[in-house]
Design an enzyme around this catalytic site. Structure first.
Site, short mmCIF file in Angstrom:
data_model
loop_
_atom_site.label_atom_id
_atom_site.label_comp_id
_atom_site.label_asym_id
_atom_site.label_seq_id
_atom_site.Cartn_x
_atom_site.Cartn_y
_atom_site.Cartn_z
N ASP A 1 -4.23 -3.62 6.42
CA ASP A 1 -5.29 -4.61 6.23
C ASP A 1 -5.79 -5.06 7.59
O ASP A 1 -5.02 -5.14 8.55
CB ASP A 1 -4.77 -5.82 5.45
CG ASP A 1 -4.47 -5.49 3.99
OD1 ASP A 1 -5.19 -4.66 3.42
OD2 ASP A 1 -3.54 -6.08 3.43
N ASP B 1 -9.75 -2.99 -0.82
CA ASP B 1 -9.69 -4.27 -1.54
C ASP B 1 -11.09 -4.79 -1.84
O ASP B 1 -11.35 -5.32 -2.92
CB ASP B 1 -8.94 -5.32 -0.70
CG ASP B 1 -7.49 -4.97 -0.47
OD1 ASP B 1 -6.89 -4.29 -1.31
OD2 ASP B 1 -6.95 -5.38 0.58
#
Length: 198
Positions: free
Chosen positions: A143, A177
């Site tokens: 991420d 995401d």
């Protein structure tokens, strides 16, 4: 929307997702951060793969999550194929395609990154399967997108949290995401258009 356009959308977003993750993983040390703007930063973290960086316990939990995701993506793929065959609304096909490629992007990290890359703790990871520290199905999801739009101390009059330091928006996420979130939002906001009542 036909099959070719859906596949093209999936491939383009998947490439953006994987290229950005591999670039961050091989050019940033874990927790390294650069400011793009005050409200947008590139901040490298890794997580075990639950939504929005939620941690899950142990190797067994990680394996169960990865296997669940693999089963889920088969179901999403079936839903996508069925929707295209039935000439469903374009927004439905776009949203399912986004959810599919987002799930697939994070599955790639979970399944393969542990056996393809060296560790990121205190060093830059390298693509070196012979020195990789993880195992198949036990990779961590990369991420990097961080939007701390507002940070400060909340007013005392707010119940329970007043006086505490607070960051809005505190989640760190990736392109996969984002694709899942946009796909779900399309389903929610355009529900009546996508699924009209007869």
């Amino acid at each position: 929307m036909n099959t070719k356009k859906s596949i093209l959308l999936i491939i383009v977003i998947l490439l953006i997702d994987q290229i950005s993750k591999i670039y961050i993983k091989t050019n940033f040390q874990l927790q390294e951060e650069i400011y793009v703007f005050d409200w947008f930063r590139i901040h490298f973290i890794e997580n075990n793969g639950a939504a929005w960086g939620t941690e899950i316990g142990g190797k067994t939990g990680k394996l169960i999550l990865t296997l669940f995701r693999l089963c889920a993506i088969v179901g999403i793929g079936y839903w996508l194929r069925k929707s295209i065959k039935e000439n469903a609304h374009n927004l439905l096909i776009i949203s399912i395609s986004l959810i599919f490629c987002g799930a697939l992007g994070n599955i790639i990290d979970s399944v393969f990154y542990g056996v393809l890359f060296t560790d990121s703790y205190g060093q830059l990871a390298t693509f070196n399967p012979s020195e990789a520290t993880g195992a198949i199905f036990h990779g961590k999801v990369v991420d990097m997108l961080y939007f701390p739009i507002w940070q400060g101390t909340l007013p005392e009059w707010i119940p329970s949290v007043g006086g505490n330091y607070f960051t809005f928006f505190n989640a760190i996420f990736n392109v996969a995401d984002s694709a899942i979130t946009i796909g779900v939002m399309i389903l929610l906001f355009f529900n009546k258009v996508i699924f009209p009542k007869n």
